[in-house]
Scaffold this motif. Structure first.
Motif, PDB file in Angstrom:
ATOM      1  N   CYS A   1       0.836  -1.212   0.000  1.00  0.00           N
ATOM      2  CA  CYS A   1       0.000   0.000   0.000  1.00  0.00           C
ATOM      3  C   CYS A   1       0.865   1.254   0.000  1.00  0.00           C
ATOM      4  N   ILE A   2       0.469   2.243  -0.814  1.00  0.00           N
ATOM      5  CA  ILE A   2       1.202   3.520  -0.850  1.00  0.00           C
ATOM      6  C   ILE A   2       0.411   4.634  -0.171  1.00  0.00           C
ATOM      7  N   LEU A   3      -0.708   4.298   0.456  1.00  0.00           N
ATOM      8  CA  LEU A   3      -1.553   5.258   1.178  1.00  0.00           C
ATOM      9  C   LEU A   3      -2.120   6.338   0.249  1.00  0.00           C
ATOM     10  N   CYS A   4      -2.423   5.957  -0.999  1.00  0.00           N
ATOM     11  CA  CYS A   4      -2.925   6.960  -1.951  1.00  0.00           C
ATOM     12  C   CYS A   4      -4.349   7.394  -1.621  1.00  0.00           C
ATOM     13  N   GLY A   5      -5.112   6.542  -0.964  1.00  0.00           N
ATOM     14  CA  GLY A   5      -6.458   6.922  -0.526  1.00  0.00           C
ATOM     15  C   GLY A   5      -7.568   6.678  -1.538  1.00  0.00           C
ATOM     16  N   VAL A   6      -7.257   6.101  -2.695  1.00  0.00           N
ATOM     17  CA  VAL A   6      -8.324   5.929  -3.695  1.00  0.00           C
ATOM     18  C   VAL A   6      -9.354   4.908  -3.200  1.00  0.00           C
ATOM     19  N   CYS A   7      -8.887   3.785  -2.645  1.00  0.00           N
ATOM     20  CA  CYS A   7      -9.846   2.768  -2.170  1.00  0.00           C
ATOM     21  C   CYS A   7     -10.730   3.331  -1.071  1.00  0.00           C
ATOM     22  N   SER A   8     -10.123   4.059  -0.129  1.00  0.00           N
ATOM     23  CA  SER A   8     -10.917   4.561   1.007  1.00  0.00           C
ATOM     24  C   SER A   8     -11.891   5.639   0.564  1.00  0.00           C
ATOM     25  N   SER A   9     -11.490   6.455  -0.430  1.00  0.00           N
ATOM     26  CA  SER A   9     -12.410   7.502  -0.886  1.00  0.00           C
ATOM     27  C   SER A   9     -13.613   6.908  -1.604  1.00  0.00           C
TER      28      SER A   9
ATOM     29  N   LEU B   1      -7.350  10.349 -10.308  1.00  0.00           N
ATOM     30  CA  LEU B   1      -8.322  11.261 -10.925  1.00  0.00           C
ATOM     31  C   LEU B   1      -9.742  10.747 -10.717  1.00  0.00           C
ATOM     32  N   LEU B   2      -9.954   9.448 -10.943  1.00  0.00           N
ATOM     33  CA  LEU B   2     -11.290   8.879 -10.732  1.00  0.00           C
ATOM     34  C   LEU B   2     -11.714   9.045  -9.271  1.00  0.00           C
ATOM     35  N   GLY B   3     -10.775   8.815  -8.354  1.00  0.00           N
ATOM     36  CA  GLY B   3     -11.076   8.977  -6.924  1.00  0.00           C
ATOM     37  C   GLY B   3     -11.453  10.407  -6.577  1.00  0.00           C
ATOM     38  N   ALA B   4     -10.901  11.365  -7.349  1.00  0.00           N
ATOM     39  CA  ALA B   4     -11.199  12.788  -7.102  1.00  0.00           C
ATOM     40  C   ALA B   4     -12.399  13.248  -7.924  1.00  0.00           C
ATOM     41  N   GLY B   5     -13.080  12.315  -8.578  1.00  0.00           N
ATOM     42  CA  GLY B   5     -14.334  12.656  -9.254  1.00  0.00           C
ATOM     43  C   GLY B   5     -14.189  13.089 -10.696  1.00  0.00           C
ATOM     44  N   ILE B   6     -13.023  12.856 -11.301  1.00  0.00           N
ATOM     45  CA  ILE B   6     -12.829  13.237 -12.703  1.00  0.00           C
ATOM     46  C   ILE B   6     -12.811  11.972 -13.562  1.00  0.00           C
ATOM     47  N   GLY B   7     -13.657  11.925 -14.574  1.00  0.00           N
ATOM     48  CA  GLY B   7     -13.653  10.791 -15.486  1.00  0.00           C
ATOM     49  C   GLY B   7     -12.284  10.672 -16.141  1.00  0.00           C
ATOM     50  N   ALA B   8     -11.667   9.497 -16.100  1.00  0.00           N
ATOM     51  CA  ALA B   8     -10.330   9.328 -16.683  1.00  0.00           C
ATOM     52  C   ALA B   8     -10.191   7.901 -17.188  1.00  0.00           C
ATOM     53  N   SER B   9      -9.714   7.766 -18.432  1.00  0.00           N
ATOM     54  CA  SER B   9      -9.484   6.444 -19.021  1.00  0.00           C
ATOM     55  C   SER B   9      -8.061   6.393 -19.514  1.00  0.00           C
ATOM     56  N   VAL B  10      -7.432   5.254 -19.318  1.00  0.00           N
ATOM     57  CA  VAL B  10      -6.024   5.117 -19.693  1.00  0.00           C
ATOM     58  C   VAL B  10      -5.920   4.349 -21.006  1.00  0.00           C
ATOM     59  N   GLY B  11      -4.995   4.768 -21.877  1.00  0.00           N
ATOM     60  CA  GLY B  11      -4.805   4.087 -23.155  1.00  0.00           C
ATOM     61  C   GLY B  11      -4.181   2.708 -22.963  1.00  0.00           C
ATOM     62  N   ARG B  12      -4.487   1.821 -23.893  1.00  0.00           N
ATOM     63  CA  ARG B  12      -3.933   0.470 -23.818  1.00  0.00           C
ATOM     64  C   ARG B  12      -2.432   0.496 -24.067  1.00  0.00           C
ATOM     65  N   LYS B  13      -1.719  -0.410 -23.444  1.00  0.00           N
ATOM     66  CA  LYS B  13      -0.279  -0.531 -23.656  1.00  0.00           C
ATOM     67  C   LYS B  13      -0.017  -0.898 -25.116  1.00  0.00           C
TER      68      LYS B  13
ATOM     69  N   LEU C   1      -4.354  14.554  -1.915  1.00  0.00           N
ATOM     70  CA  LEU C   1      -5.054  15.395  -0.930  1.00  0.00           C
ATOM     71  C   LEU C   1      -6.567  15.328  -1.128  1.00  0.00           C
ATOM     72  N   PHE C   2      -6.986  15.359  -2.389  1.00  0.00           N
ATOM     73  CA  PHE C   2      -8.424  15.284  -2.662  1.00  0.00           C
ATOM     74  C   PHE C   2      -8.978  13.920  -2.267  1.00  0.00           C
ATOM     75  N   ASN C   3      -8.224  12.859  -2.480  1.00  0.00           N
ATOM     76  CA  ASN C   3      -8.689  11.530  -2.087  1.00  0.00           C
ATOM     77  C   ASN C   3      -8.705  11.389  -0.562  1.00  0.00           C
ATOM     78  N   TRP C   4      -7.676  11.878   0.117  1.00  0.00           N
ATOM     79  CA  TRP C   4      -7.633  11.774   1.582  1.00  0.00           C
ATOM     80  C   TRP C   4      -8.780  12.550   2.228  1.00  0.00           C
TER      81      TRP C   4
END
Ligand code: SF4
Ligand code: SF4
Length: 357
Positions: free
Chosen positions: A102-110, A197-209, A305-308
């Motif tokens: 865990c890196i404590l990013c907060g996305v799961c908890s948010s 970004l998704l955790g902070a409420g912004i729609g975001a999609s990542v391109g395929r490798k 910060l927004f996720n926390w």
């Protein structure tokens, strides 16, 4: 000792709200179990509802594809945790978190409406799953009843934050991030940026490798952005190319897909800010002066910060992330402006927080 923290008495049975216990408000404190206030006047510690479609662990399919660009070759990786730390056991039950990863990013908890995941500095995230007077184990639960229980937590008034920044925490989080990047590999920055970004409420999609014909890293979309693109670069050297890459992406989106250049939100997502003399800020300013395109710079710390704080980033009009050679302090003029308060950090130079001399 196992790194997998099991703050739970998971018998594999379902959980439900006890009759007469309707949630009214949440109270967060860093590292502590969330307190739920109920409309019957009582309080109880938040406890995992053992969702079968755990939003703390997996994004839905709709969240991973852009609502504004159906030809974008999106990577549908549903993992909420870019570090690979959170997992839900087969057959459901409370998720488990590998604290060492865990890196404590907060996305799961948010993303947990109940507030059942806490972030503990020096340790990692954990799931609270011990049943109590309000959160009771049941032999089985209808899906409709489970969704009703979960929805009762959505949009509740909340006070406090799941994590509050300090110097030691910033050092710990970025140390954990570097180790996760080595372990996960080259997809880590893009996936972390998308997830934050998704955790902070912004729609975001990542391109395929390996998608070479459309090289933008992230497409931004509703709910916060109508049309947007982000380049993700971590590291002082790599980020130097990001403004030019952003211009490439904008040219492709405008000329081949008919996007209106003036209505595209364009940002660079980075873990560190280039120093003041860096060509980066010069190019950003040149692009703004010559083409009228303002490319914002978004730091990973800002998104954390927004996720926390379980806050939603509202982009609205203009480019709130814009910074260039004239910017005296990214911390004061972008970060603190957006979060709406001063951050509790010393002035010691940290490229994750401010532009160094
Ligand atoms: S931690 Fe929250 S979101 Fe995840 S399964 Fe438990 S209640 Fe659901
Ligand atoms: S806090 Fe971030 S890194 Fe830790 S388990 Fe949750 S999503 Fe993964």
């Amino acid at each position: 000792m196992s790194n997998v923290l099991r703050q739970r008495a998971n018998t594999g049975r379902a959980k439900a709200l006890a009759e007469g216990w309707s949630p009214a408000a949440l109270r967060f404190a860093p590292g502590q179990q969330t307190v739920v206030q109920f409309s019957n006047g009582e309080e109880a510690g938040a406890s995992c509802l053992r969702c079968t479609d755990a939003p703390c662990a997996k994004f839905s399919d709709e969240e991973t594809i852009p609502s504004n660009f159906d030809r974008f070759p999106a990577d549908r990786n549903p993992d909420v945790c870019a570090a690979g730390a959170i997992n839900q056991p087969d057959g459901g039950g409370a998720p488990t978190i590998d604290a060492a990863r865990c890196i404590l990013c907060g996305v799961c908890s948010s993303r947990c409406p109940v507030g059942a995941i806490r972030l503990i500095p020096g340790q990692g995230a954990i799931v609270d799953d011990v049943p109590n007077v309000a959160f009771i184990e049941v032999a089985d639960i209808l899906r409709e009843q489970h969704l009703t229980d979960r929805q009762a937590f959505e949009g509740l008034p909340a006070e406090g934050a799941q994590l509050i920044e300090n110097d030691a925490l910033v050092d710990e989080v970025f140390g954990r991030m570097q180790r996760a990047w080595v372990r996960v590999g080259d997809r880590f920055p893009n996936l972390l940026a998308r997830n934050l970004l998704l955790g902070a409420g912004i729609g975001a999609s990542v391109g395929r490798k390996g998608n070479n014909h459309m090289r933008m890293d992230l497409i931004l979309s509703s709910p916060a952005v109508e049309h947007g693109v982000a380049e993700v670069e971590f590291g002082q050297e790599a980020v130097l190319d990001a403004p030019r890459d952003t211009m490439d992406a904008l040219a492709v989106l405008a000329s081949r897909y008919g996007w209106d250049l003036n209505s595209i939100t364009a940002v660079v997502v980075t873990d560190v800010l280039p120093n003041r003399r860096s060509e980066y800020w010069h190019i950003i300013q040149d692009i703004s002066n010559v083409f009228g395109v303002q490319i914002g710079t978004v730091t990973v710390f800002l998104l954390m910060l927004f996720n926390w704080n379980r806050r939603t980033l509202e982009l609205g009009e203009g480019q709130p992330f814009y910074a260039d050679r004239e910017t005296e302090s990214y911390r004061a003029e972008v970060l603190e402006l957006l979060i709406g308060r001063a951050v509790y950090l010393s002035n010691s130079p940290r490229p994750q927080i401010d532009i160094a001399k």
